[in-house]
Design a protein around this motif. Structure first.
Motif, PDB file in Angstrom:
ATOM      1  N   LEU A  12       0.806  -1.220   0.000  1.00  0.00           N
ATOM      2  CA  LEU A  12       0.000   0.000   0.000  1.00  0.00           C
ATOM      3  C   LEU A  12       0.842   1.274   0.000  1.00  0.00           C
ATOM      4  CD1 LEU A  12      -2.780  -1.035   2.565  1.00  0.00           C
ATOM      5  CD2 LEU A  12      -2.993  -0.874   0.074  1.00  0.00           C
ATOM      6  N   CYS A  13       2.041   1.221   0.570  1.00  0.00           N
ATOM      7  CA  CYS A  13       2.888   2.417   0.630  1.00  0.00           C
ATOM      8  C   CYS A  13       4.354   2.028   0.412  1.00  0.00           C
ATOM      9  CB  CYS A  13       2.721   3.113   1.978  1.00  0.00           C
ATOM     10  SG  CYS A  13       3.525   4.737   2.082  1.00  0.00           S
ATOM     11  N   PRO A  14       4.732   1.657  -0.813  1.00  0.00           N
ATOM     12  CA  PRO A  14       6.100   1.187  -1.092  1.00  0.00           C
ATOM     13  C   PRO A  14       7.179   2.243  -0.839  1.00  0.00           C
ATOM     14  CG  PRO A  14       4.861   1.504  -3.129  1.00  0.00           C
ATOM     15  CD  PRO A  14       3.879   1.604  -2.017  1.00  0.00           C
ATOM     16  N   LEU A  30       6.064   4.024  10.491  1.00  0.00           N
ATOM     17  CA  LEU A  30       6.484   4.959   9.442  1.00  0.00           C
ATOM     18  C   LEU A  30       5.536   4.939   8.244  1.00  0.00           C
ATOM     19  CD1 LEU A  30      10.384   4.717   9.161  1.00  0.00           C
ATOM     20  CD2 LEU A  30       9.022   6.677   9.869  1.00  0.00           C
ATOM     21  N   PHE A  31       4.902   3.824   8.000  1.00  0.00           N
ATOM     22  CA  PHE A  31       4.075   3.694   6.796  1.00  0.00           C
ATOM     23  C   PHE A  31       2.898   4.670   6.777  1.00  0.00           C
ATOM     24  CE2 PHE A  31       6.612  -0.095   6.560  1.00  0.00           C
ATOM     25  CZ  PHE A  31       6.782  -0.290   5.193  1.00  0.00           C
ATOM     26  N   PRO A  32       2.061   4.730   7.814  1.00  0.00           N
ATOM     27  CA  PRO A  32       0.989   5.736   7.781  1.00  0.00           C
ATOM     28  C   PRO A  32       1.527   7.160   7.851  1.00  0.00           C
ATOM     29  CG  PRO A  32       1.025   4.586   9.896  1.00  0.00           C
ATOM     30  CD  PRO A  32       1.930   3.833   8.983  1.00  0.00           C
ATOM     31  N   LEU A  33       2.661   7.368   8.545  1.00  0.00           N
ATOM     32  CA  LEU A  33       3.239   8.705   8.637  1.00  0.00           C
ATOM     33  C   LEU A  33       3.696   9.197   7.268  1.00  0.00           C
ATOM     34  CD1 LEU A  33       4.265  11.115  10.258  1.00  0.00           C
ATOM     35  CD2 LEU A  33       6.393   9.847  10.668  1.00  0.00           C
ATOM     36  N   ILE A  34       4.416   8.363   6.542  1.00  0.00           N
ATOM     37  CA  ILE A  34       4.890   8.756   5.212  1.00  0.00           C
ATOM     38  C   ILE A  34       3.723   8.887   4.244  1.00  0.00           C
ATOM     39  CG2 ILE A  34       6.227   7.954   3.214  1.00  0.00           C
ATOM     40  CD1 ILE A  34       8.318   6.945   5.168  1.00  0.00           C
ATOM     41  N   SER A  35       2.725   8.025   4.402  1.00  0.00           N
ATOM     42  CA  SER A  35       1.523   8.145   3.575  1.00  0.00           C
ATOM     43  C   SER A  35       0.880   9.515   3.760  1.00  0.00           C
ATOM     44  CB  SER A  35       0.523   7.049   3.949  1.00  0.00           C
ATOM     45  OG  SER A  35      -0.693   7.208   3.250  1.00  0.00           O
ATOM     46  N   ILE A  95       2.467  12.266   4.841  1.00  0.00           N
ATOM     47  CA  ILE A  95       3.395  13.298   4.358  1.00  0.00           C
ATOM     48  C   ILE A  95       3.325  13.452   2.836  1.00  0.00           C
ATOM     49  CG2 ILE A  95       5.846  13.877   4.088  1.00  0.00           C
ATOM     50  CD1 ILE A  95       6.309  12.667   6.853  1.00  0.00           C
ATOM     51  N   ILE A  96       3.255  12.328   2.121  1.00  0.00           N
ATOM     52  CA  ILE A  96       3.269  12.406   0.648  1.00  0.00           C
ATOM     53  C   ILE A  96       1.883  12.678   0.079  1.00  0.00           C
ATOM     54  CG2 ILE A  96       5.263  10.884   0.502  1.00  0.00           C
ATOM     55  CD1 ILE A  96       3.422   8.616  -0.318  1.00  0.00           C
ATOM     56  N   GLY A  97       0.894  12.785   0.942  1.00  0.00           N
ATOM     57  CA  GLY A  97      -0.431  13.198   0.496  1.00  0.00           C
ATOM     58  C   GLY A  97      -1.278  12.114  -0.126  1.00  0.00           C
ATOM     59  N   GLN A  98      -1.090  10.861   0.306  1.00  0.00           N
ATOM     60  CA  GLN A  98      -1.978   9.813  -0.181  1.00  0.00           C
ATOM     61  C   GLN A  98      -3.389  10.053   0.352  1.00  0.00           C
ATOM     62  OE1 GLN A  98       0.066   6.119   0.978  1.00  0.00           O
ATOM     63  NE2 GLN A  98       0.449   5.736  -1.185  1.00  0.00           N
ATOM     64  N   GLU A  99      -4.354   9.417  -0.273  1.00  0.00           N
ATOM     65  CA  GLU A  99      -5.737   9.585   0.153  1.00  0.00           C
ATOM     66  C   GLU A  99      -5.901   9.185   1.615  1.00  0.00           C
ATOM     67  OE1 GLU A  99      -8.725   7.915  -2.382  1.00  0.00           O
ATOM     68  OE2 GLU A  99      -7.421   8.040  -4.126  1.00  0.00           O
ATOM     69  N   ALA A 100      -6.820   9.874   2.289  1.00  0.00           N
ATOM     70  CA  ALA A 100      -7.042   9.606   3.716  1.00  0.00           C
ATOM     71  C   ALA A 100      -7.389   8.149   3.970  1.00  0.00           C
ATOM     72  CB  ALA A 100      -8.156  10.513   4.241  1.00  0.00           C
ATOM     73  N   ILE A 101      -8.130   7.536   3.046  1.00  0.00           N
ATOM     74  CA  ILE A 101      -8.530   6.146   3.230  1.00  0.00           C
ATOM     75  C   ILE A 101      -7.314   5.226   3.242  1.00  0.00           C
ATOM     76  CG2 ILE A 101      -8.870   5.695   0.759  1.00  0.00           C
ATOM     77  CD1 ILE A 101     -11.243   3.933   1.515  1.00  0.00           C
TER      78      ILE A 101
END
Length: 209
Positions: free
Chosen positions: A120-122, A152-157, A159-165
């Motif tokens: 989900l967040c490579p 780190l995965f949700p944090l970086i998600s 930061i990079i502006g992935q969708e909230a879901i």
């Protein structure tokens, strides 16, 4: 196809994917032992590395992670819906932890969650590996280290502006191993006679009480 059939299908497929007993089979093949009866008695990658060897443990890690990634891929392919994919991934974790083939006695879902969040967040993978290495060097406890690195995965998600879901989904998954690992931490705490410092820092990598 009705939503009911879709949900039932992803629940079954996700569970069956997750219930593939990688560590158990590796233990039987490599040393003819039940991995659930040695070391920490956990059917996971770390216990496999300690008791079957690094190569066998690494293979278990890759297979268990693949179960999580494949569950998300199947959910997206079958339903084209991220929430349905999350359900499939969650069932893969449940299948890993409670496999029907082994009387519902499995692992704690860590490696399966790793596969899910990596898919989900490579972009977070490299940062998580570096943090895991640093924390393992400091604490001598890989399980605690990867548990923290997963955050780190949700944090970086975010930061990079992935969708909230996506961000909320990542946060949900990285918290799952903590829930299943709490009983183990209590056991370790009792074994260290109430010394909380030993919970977060061990003498060396072989200190596994």
């Amino acid at each position: 196809m009705s939503m009911t059939i879709i949900i039932i299908t992803v629940i079954i497929v996700g569970y069956l994917l997750g219930s593939f007993p990688s560590a158990y089979l590796m233990g039987r093949i490599v040393k003819k032992i039940d991995i659930r009866q040695v070391g920490s008695k956990n059917m996971g990658a770390m216990n496999s590395m300690y008791n079957l060897g690094f190569g066998a443990g690494l293979l278990v890690l890759l297979m268990d992670a693949a179960k999580g990634a494949l569950a998300i891929i199947f959910g997206l392919f079958f339903a084209e819906d991220l929430l349905i994919a999350y359900l499939c991934g969650f069932m893969a974790v449940i299948g890993h932890n409670f496999p029907v083939w082994l009387n519902f006695k499995g692992g704690k879902g860590g490696a399966t969650v790793v596969g899910i969040v990596c898919y989900l967040c490579p972009l977070a993978i490299l940062f998580a590996i570096v943090l895991f290495g640093i924390l393992t060097w400091m604490t001598k406890w890989p399980t605690i280290s990867y548990g923290i690195a997963l955050l780190l995965f949700p944090l970086i998600s975010l930061i990079i502006g992935q969708e909230a879901i996506l961000t909320w989904g990542l946060l949900f998954f990285v918290l799952i191993p903590y829930i299943f690992y709490i009983p183990r931490l209590v056991q370790v705490y009792q074994g260290y006679n109430g010394d909380w410092k030993r919970i977060f820092k061990r003498k060396n990598l072989k200190d596994r009480k």
